[in-house]
Design an enzyme around this catalytic site. Structure first.
Site, mmCIF file in Angstrom:
data_model
loop_
_atom_site.group_PDB
_atom_site.id
_atom_site.type_symbol
_atom_site.label_atom_id
_atom_site.label_comp_id
_atom_site.label_asym_id
_atom_site.label_seq_id
_atom_site.Cartn_x
_atom_site.Cartn_y
_atom_site.Cartn_z
ATOM 1 N N HIS A 14 -4.525 2.371 7.212
ATOM 2 C CA HIS A 14 -3.442 1.993 8.106
ATOM 3 C C HIS A 14 -2.562 3.180 8.482
ATOM 4 O O HIS A 14 -2.458 4.165 7.751
ATOM 5 C CB HIS A 14 -2.569 0.918 7.444
ATOM 6 C CG HIS A 14 -3.260 -0.408 7.358
ATOM 7 N ND1 HIS A 14 -2.850 -1.407 6.512
ATOM 8 C CD2 HIS A 14 -4.348 -0.903 8.012
ATOM 9 C CE1 HIS A 14 -3.638 -2.450 6.649
ATOM 10 N NE2 HIS A 14 -4.552 -2.175 7.555
ATOM 11 N N GLU A 74 0.844 -1.183 0.000
ATOM 12 C CA GLU A 74 0.000 0.000 0.000
ATOM 13 C C GLU A 74 0.885 1.241 0.000
ATOM 14 O O GLU A 74 2.088 1.156 0.245
ATOM 15 C CB GLU A 74 -0.939 0.002 1.205
ATOM 16 C CG GLU A 74 -0.234 -0.008 2.547
ATOM 17 C CD GLU A 74 -1.183 -0.230 3.725
ATOM 18 O OE1 GLU A 74 -2.333 -0.641 3.498
ATOM 19 O OE2 GLU A 74 -0.767 0.015 4.860
#
Length: 306
Positions: free
Chosen positions: A259, A220
């Protein structure tokens, strides 16, 4: 580097192959109890639970102990999964590592950074592996699962999946399974700021597995973990097929989304920098999870399960 496969299922031919015992810390809590039932149903060899004040009881036939030392002494287990709230994680993890646990799966999210760092340093001293915090866990499809992932996306095979995201690990594995690329192991490194086992170390713990034909890395935006892994692949001349996916390409810069590490400052941590570095390592990057199996097929041929 510790061999994760050996910790989980032993070496083929060993008398305890595929039967490594597991301890559940926080087994009597709502979350721990539910997932203990799910793990047992999958075939995981859960031999003990630990909840202070509940020693002597049983859950689903699993004996419960007051401390990790008691549980380890009684079972000889080297693997533990933690379901306690984040504020109790440090004491639970230290108890596990000091008792001889060599693989610790840390489920809690939002663990204080200082606590996570303390556990990581202790694990290094003890030559142990910590997966997480904030991880979905590890699954060896068809054999055992130590975590909170659903069973349905996974199918036994020869592709390893390493992911910074839990749900994207499920999605990528589902797409692989549909394309007949079963998985040998899938693990989530965790979404908290501190990873007990960073991306490169996770890669190295499984890269030499004899039952791996290729590796899928789900990353990511944010940080430089993917760039560092790409350089590591180049430096170590890793020659098995690797395919990647980068989540968050459309996320606005300098705004945290999801996150803790998924934030881009300028060009640092951008999807573009990760894709460019992966290209240097001959690692194709899917634009969406459904493309992972197609790219993998292009690297190693028609999907198969062995």
């Amino acid at each position: 580097m510790v061999d994760l496969f050996e910790l989980l299922i032993g070496k083929e031919g060993d008398k305890d192959f595929k039967k490594k015992p597991v301890i559940v810390q926080g087994i009597t809590g709502k979350f721990g109890a539910f997932h203990t039932q799910q793990m047992l149903a999958y075939g995981t060899n859960i031999v003990a639970g630990v909840t202070p004040g509940k020693g002597g009881q049983k859950l689903e036939g699993v004996p419960i102990y007051e401390t990790m030392k008691e549980a380890v002494d009684a079972t000889g287990a080297k693997i533990s999964i933690i379901f306690v709230p984040a504020k109790f994680f440090l004491s639970a993890a230290v108890d596990a590592l000091e008792s001889g646990i060599k693989l610790l799966i840390a489920i809690p999210e939002h663990v204080p950074i200082r606590d996570a760092l303390t556990v990581v340093e202790l694990a290094k001293k003890k030559d142990a592996i910590v997966i997480g915090p904030n991880t979905p866990g590890i699954i060896v499809p068809g054999v055992m699962k130590i975590g909170i992932m659903p069973a349905s996306p996974f199918k036994q095979g020869r592709i390893a999946v390493i992911s910074r995201s839990g749900t994207l690990m499920y999605e990528a594995s589902h797409n692989l399974s549909v394309a007949n690329f079963g998985q040998s192991i899938c693990l989530g490194i965790g979404g908290d700021p501190i990873n007990g086992t960073p991306l490169i170390e996770a890669f190295d713990t499984i890269r030499n597995g004899a039952n791996i034909d290729g590796i899928v890395v789900v990353g990511e935006i944010g940080g430089d973990a993917e760039e560092m892994l790409a350089q590591h692949i180049i430096d170590t001349k890793f020659d098995k097929p690797v395919v990647a996916y980068i989540a968050g390409r459309a996320a606005p810069k300098e705004k945290r989304m999801g996150h803790a590490g998924a934030i881009v400052y300028g060009n640092y941590g951008s999807a573009e920098s990760k894709v460019a570095m992966y290209a240097k390592a001959n690692v194709p990057v899917a634009k969406r999870p459904a493309e992972v199996s197609m790219l993998l097929a292009g690297k190693i041929g028609k999907g198969r399960i062995k």
